[in-house]
Design a protein around this motif. Structure first.
Motif: not given
Ligand code: GRF
Length: 226
Positions: A56-67
């Motif tokens: 139940g913990i919030a997650t996020a993806v910041v994909d380094h490949k997208a930068f």
């Protein structure tokens, strides 16, 4: 302790997330001064994301490949951490080198766990290198993150013996057990304000040390004298 007063921690991961899970488990203990409010991964396929979501913990993806650049990636990572209201950041198997600029923004508020007894074996493949070096003890370190890769001020270390028949896998498993004990302990003390970074030093208040503890490897027993 009042639930509202718990320090908001975001965990940064890239993979399995077993250290993240250990931090989450400790957060359930009575009186824990921190809560894990978010888990952020630079890899969409990181297994730890599923573990966090299931809890139940919030997650996020910041994909380094997208930068295009490290800076652009870190800018979004920073914004993401702020959006979750993170007060402390716990890097838990986060496999990105961070720029000095990013590190500075979280100075004294970002921790990392490294699978060796720093300053030995900075960088990758620590267990293989420990075996190659023939050390008799090995372990893990939690430290504040600074621009000096794996070189930040040390908070806590755990030591394990290296066995004659160890391979990378068996040694890693032994070290991982220690990681799962020392990381929650470190985060707990930092969140409680009992351990902080002052300049380049870690200052501890009221964190006991067992001065009788010894680990000698191999066992030093000598025959009884006649
Ligand atoms: C751990 O050994 C940690 O020390 C290192 O990477 C590994 C990550 O494992 N930085 P996990 O993702 O926490 O299971």
């Amino acid at each position: 302790m009042n639930a509202e007063k718990r320090i908001r921690v975001a965990a940064l991961i890239s993979g399995r997330g077993s250290n993240m899970a250990a931090l989450m488990e400790a957060a359930q203990k009575p009186g824990c001064p921190y809560e894990i409010v978010a888990v952020v991964s630079n890899r969409p396929e990181a297994k730890g994301l599923e573990t966090a979501s299931a809890a139940g913990i919030a997650t996020a993806v910041v994909d380094h490949k997208a930068f295009d650049s490290r800076e652009a990636f870190e800018e979004v990572l920073h914004e993401t951490l702020l959006a979750f209201g993170a007060e402390l950041v716990a890097c838990a198997g986060f496999m990105r080198i961070m720029t000095a600029g990013f590190v500075q923004r979280w100075e004294g508020r970002m921790l990392n766990i490294h699978p060796s007894l720093l300053p030995s074996f900075k960088g990758l493949h620590t267990h293989r290198r420990a075996l190659e070096a023939g050390v008799r003890v090995h372990g893990a370190t939690v430290h504040f993150v600074t621009a000096d890769l794996d070189g930040g001020p040390i908070i806590i270390q755990g030591v394990v013996p290296v066995l004659p028949d160890d391979d990378e896998e068996t040694l890693a498993a032994r070290v991982l057990e220690v990681e799962h004990r020392i990381y929650p302990a470190a985060l707990w003390q930092v969140a409680a304000g009992k351990c902080r970074l002052e300049g380049e030093r870690v200052v501890m208040e009221g964190w006991p040390v067992d001065k009788t503890a010894r680990l000698i490897s191999p066992t030093p027993d000598l025959p009884e004298s006649e």
